[in-house]
Design an enzyme around this catalytic site. Structure first.
Site, short mmCIF file in Angstrom:
data_model
loop_
_atom_site.label_atom_id
_atom_site.label_comp_id
_atom_site.label_asym_id
_atom_site.label_seq_id
_atom_site.Cartn_x
_atom_site.Cartn_y
_atom_site.Cartn_z
N SER A 1 -4.95 -33.34 41.27
CA SER A 1 -5.45 -34.34 40.34
C SER A 1 -6.22 -33.67 39.19
O SER A 1 -5.64 -32.89 38.44
CB SER A 1 -6.29 -35.37 41.09
OG SER A 1 -6.44 -36.55 40.35
N HIS B 1 -1.65 -41.16 46.16
CA HIS B 1 -2.56 -40.18 45.55
C HIS B 1 -3.62 -39.76 46.57
O HIS B 1 -4.18 -40.58 47.28
CB HIS B 1 -3.24 -40.81 44.33
CG HIS B 1 -3.97 -39.85 43.47
ND1 HIS B 1 -3.39 -39.18 42.42
CD2 HIS B 1 -5.27 -39.42 43.50
CE1 HIS B 1 -4.28 -38.41 41.84
NE2 HIS B 1 -5.42 -38.54 42.47
N ASP C 1 1.82 -43.60 43.53
CA ASP C 1 0.74 -43.04 42.73
C ASP C 1 1.02 -43.35 41.27
O ASP C 1 2.12 -43.10 40.77
CB ASP C 1 0.66 -41.53 42.94
CG ASP C 1 -0.48 -40.86 42.20
OD1 ASP C 1 -1.27 -41.58 41.54
OD2 ASP C 1 -0.59 -39.63 42.30
#
Length: 390
Positions: free
Chosen positions: A225, A348, A318
């Site tokens: 991320s 995610h 996600d």
């Protein structure tokens, strides 16, 4: 959610003590109950779901992840906003960060002990940067690949302790040294403090690669991320400065351009962990004023020619899924070897579910092994090319 997951408000326990070769995270009794619940067989979750199995865009969500998200969706918008507001209060965000750190560690797979684990503080332009160095047990005297790893958390939370178990897993499965970096977080330190710390850590790793058991041309970057975003910026900064780039990039569910126009953004912007509410809060908190415009331009305005070979990994459920795919396409168009892997049953943050969700465990292990094989193969090709030029 409290009744079914057994969650209670915990008095936060700070993680203390020096790093150990063996995993030393110890769950509280209440955390242990949560772990045991989420460790139940898939059949139990299939019978306990509030609704039918969720199938979106031809993908079927893992039943444990669906169960978890069904519980999270019970929160009211006011509760969500109050939770996010804790990041703006100096005392409250300490507790929030500690709680999230323990949750990330709780559901991450425990792997074999390391050969050594060492905590250090290195010099950075913004002050000292904590790093944790994981060296796996191996049966070779050859230099090992080295991955400088940056955690996710929207630039707001997480750190070395939160990703300790995953760093150990990567070190073991990739047979690589991992240097986990605790970069500065917002709102105390606005962007690009995180990128500055990331670049300083990468340059330090290259400068000290041999003493760590690696070689400068085997030093890679990676992250999940926000950490993947930091990795991309490190590589672009080296290109701009005409310095050697990282040997490889390992990027998990990374957004390269902050786009909100992707189909995956529309499909998964509510109810799947990372959502629009958190994203909007993050943007306002980490990139106030014109910082978002600068951050977007830094990636969108740059050429990707000369970027390192890359493995980009996404989750099916996600909002950043399509961004990861587009990043891979952009790298490939620039002539960069790039591989895209999507895990359609996951959401995610799946790296923090590898102890209880089989598909998350498989994704974590497979991508770590793939990285280890890929960087060694890439290094061999570069050595051969250099030899041919002589």
């Amino acid at each position: 959610m409290i009744e079914r997951l057994g969650i209670v408000v915990l008095a936060m326990v700070a993680l203390t003590g020096a790093a150990q070769p063996e995993d030393d995270f110890r769950p509280t009794p209440e955390e242990q109950k949560r772990f045991e619940l989420m460790s139940r067989p898939e059949s139990w979750f299939l019978q306990s779901l509030a609704g039918p199995r969720e199938v979106i865009d031809g993908q079927r969500l893992d039943p444990k992840q669906q169960y978890y998200f069904e519980e999270r969706r019970r929160r009211t918008p006011e509760q969500v906003k109050r939770g996010l507001a804790t990041f703006l209060d100096p005392q409250a965000r300490i507790a929030t960060r500690e709680r999230l750190t323990r949750e990330w560690a709780l559901f991450t797979k425990v792997t074999a002990p390391m050969h050594t684990v060492e905590d250090r503080k290195i010099d950075g332009r913004g002050g000292s940067i904590p790093v944790r160095i994981y060296t796996p047990k191996t049966d070779t005297d050859e230099p090992l690949p080295l991955l400088v790893y940056f955690h996710g958390g929207g630039w707001l939370y997480s750190g070395i302790e939160a990703t300790d178990r995953f760093a150990r897993l990567v070190a073991n499965e990739a047979r690589a040294i991992v240097v986990s970096v605790e970069y500065r977080l917002s709102p105390e330190h606005l962007w690009p403090a995180s990128n500055d710390d990331g670049e300083d850590a990468f340059l330090w790793a290259r400068a000290h690669a041999k003493s760590l058991g690696s070689e400068p041309n085997l030093v890679a970057v990676g992250g999940d991320s926000a950490g993947g975003h930091i990795s991309l910026n490190i590589s672009l900064r080296q290109l701009a400065a005409k310095r050697p780039t990282p040997a490889y990039q390992l990027l998990y569910y990374t957004s390269s351009d902050f786009s909100t126009s992707d189909e995956s953004y529309r499909l998964f912007d509510r109810g799947y962990g990372l959502d629009e509410t958190f994203r909007d809060f993050m943007i306002e908190t980490v990139f106030p004023g014109d910082l978002l415009k600068r951050a977007t331009k830094e990636l969108n305005g740059a050429s990707f020619v000369g970027m390192p070979a890359t493995i980009a990994v996404s989750a099916g459920f996600d909002m950043l899924r399509d961004s990861s795919r587009r990043l891979t396409q952009r790298l490939t168009k620039a002539g960069v070897p790039a591989m895209y892997l999507n895990y359609p049953t996951l959401a995610h943050g799946f790296l923090q579910w590898s102890a209880v969700v089989p598909d998350a465990e498989r994704a974590s292990i497979d991508t770590a092994r793939l990285f280890g094989t890929a960087i060694r193969s890439r290094a061999a090709l570069l050595r051969q090319a250099a030899s041919d030029r002589e």
